[in-house]
Scaffold this motif. Structure first.
Motif, mmCIF file in Angstrom:
data_model
loop_
_atom_site.group_PDB
_atom_site.id
_atom_site.type_symbol
_atom_site.label_atom_id
_atom_site.label_comp_id
_atom_site.label_asym_id
_atom_site.label_seq_id
_atom_site.Cartn_x
_atom_site.Cartn_y
_atom_site.Cartn_z
ATOM 1 N N MET A 132 84.232 57.683 39.503
ATOM 2 C CA MET A 132 85.271 58.054 40.464
ATOM 3 C C MET A 132 84.875 59.313 41.229
ATOM 4 O O MET A 132 85.042 59.389 42.455
ATOM 5 C CB MET A 132 86.595 58.269 39.732
ATOM 6 N N SER A 133 84.341 60.292 40.514
ATOM 7 C CA SER A 133 83.949 61.550 41.164
ATOM 8 C C SER A 133 82.811 61.328 42.149
ATOM 9 O O SER A 133 82.794 61.901 43.246
ATOM 10 C CB SER A 133 83.535 62.580 40.105
ATOM 11 N N GLU A 134 81.844 60.490 41.766
ATOM 12 C CA GLU A 134 80.734 60.186 42.670
ATOM 13 C C GLU A 134 81.232 59.461 43.917
ATOM 14 O O GLU A 134 80.794 59.756 45.034
ATOM 15 C CB GLU A 134 79.683 59.338 41.942
ATOM 16 N N ALA A 135 82.146 58.506 43.721
ATOM 17 C CA ALA A 135 82.699 57.762 44.863
ATOM 18 C C ALA A 135 83.434 58.702 45.810
ATOM 19 O O ALA A 135 83.297 58.607 47.037
ATOM 20 C CB ALA A 135 83.646 56.665 44.364
ATOM 21 N N GLN A 136 84.203 59.637 45.253
ATOM 22 C CA GLN A 136 84.947 60.581 46.079
ATOM 23 C C GLN A 136 84.004 61.520 46.824
ATOM 24 O O GLN A 136 84.221 61.826 48.009
ATOM 25 C CB GLN A 136 85.911 61.384 45.214
#
Length: 310
Positions: A132-136
């Motif tokens: 999720m953090s990478e996608a954001q």
């Protein structure tokens, strides 16, 4: 290094006495000074300030776009004229750069990989949280990289009607939309990754909740059999599972909000691009119909001159 638009520039106006030029005259502070003059009630003063606004990069461009979109009268016309002049200049530069880059056969590196490679953020131990953090991070970085082209598209939509729709501006319009497609694809992939991570958390939450309910049933059965060891084991197991459920619920709620924000931002971005694409196609159609009408009018005038001339 970022430009400080509030620092005085060589082209800023000077406030002070009359003649001779004041030794202690105060330079109106950069973009802040331009904004101050744009608040004048005199159209001529506002138009003069407008001409300086575009010296301040994207920040100044946004101001001119807003005036072109929201005002009427001579100031609005001046703002739209300035935008078209700037867009024509940018069109020539970008089209030349596009031709030059088209002949470059150097292999492209996936920008998402580059973003993650240069990220200094801490990696979470939870796989779904890391995803999720990478996608954001990818979404925010790519969106920032798209901003200059999005701003130019907004300027085109605000300032160009059929009468000003030159071939140069049409080519710029199409080039901007073309350049946006690959970053837009990356944004969609980032949102897809975020949704996948959210579904993973949802599955873990459902599994933990199911196991907690099983331990609850075991505890009730153990109470019925009055087996103290089984009761103790079931109660501890139930508590462990309910603690895990509570922790996963917090994660699930947090990640759901993040996915909703990414989805909302993607839809807003796609809406802007769709609006720009739609207006370009409408202008092209209007231009085509205008040319057809000219041909029809010319044909009728020729017929009239042949059959009805004295």
């Amino acid at each position: 290094m970022l430009d400080n638009h509030d620092q005085p520039k060589p082209y800023d106006a000077v406030r002070g006495g009359q003649l001779p030029p004041p030794v202690g005259g105060v330079v109106l502070g950069g973009l802040a000074g331009v904004k101050h003059r744009l608040s004048s009630s005199v159209s001529e003063h506002r138009i003069a300030a407008l001409r300086e606004t575009l010296n301040y990069g994207d920040a100044g461009l946004k101001i001119v776009i807003k005036i072109c979109q929201s005002e009427t009268g001579p100031v609005q016309r001046a703002a739209c004229d300035l935008l078209r002049q700037r867009l024509n200049s940018i069109a020539r530069e970008k089209l030349q750069a596009f031709v030059a880059s088209s002949s470059d056969s150097e292999a492209k590196v996936d920008s998402s990989e580059k973003i993650l490679k240069h990220s200094s953020g801490a990696v979470s131990e939870k796989n779904y949280d890391r995803q999720m953090s990478e996608a954001q991070l990818i979404f925010e970085t790519v969106t920032q990289q798209m901003q200059p082209n999005l701003l130019l598209l907004e300027a085109l939509v605000a300032s160009v009607e059929r009468e000003e729709f030159t071939s140069e501006l049409m080519n710029l319009w199409e080039l901007l939309i073309l350049e946006i497609q690959e970053p837009l694809k990356e944004l969609r992939q980032a949102v897809g990754t975020a949704i996948s991570a959210q579904l993973r958390i949802q599955w873990l939450y459902n599994q933990a909740e199911s196991q907690a309910n099983q331990w609850q049933q075991r505890a009730l059965l153990a109470l019925q059999t009055q087996d103290e060891n089984s009761v103790r084991l079931a109660v501890v197991g139930k508590q462990v599972q309910f603690d895990q459920v509570a922790e996963l619920k917090i994660d699930l709620d947090y990640q759901t909000v993040r996915v909703e924000n990414l989805n909302r931002n993607l839809l807003a971005l796609e809406s802007k691009i769709a609006q720009a694409t739609s207006k370009k196609e409408i202008l092209k159609m209007q231009l085509h119909f205008a040319k057809v009408q000219q041909q029809i009018d010319f044909t009728f005038s020729q017929v009239n001159s042949i059959f009805f001339s004295p």
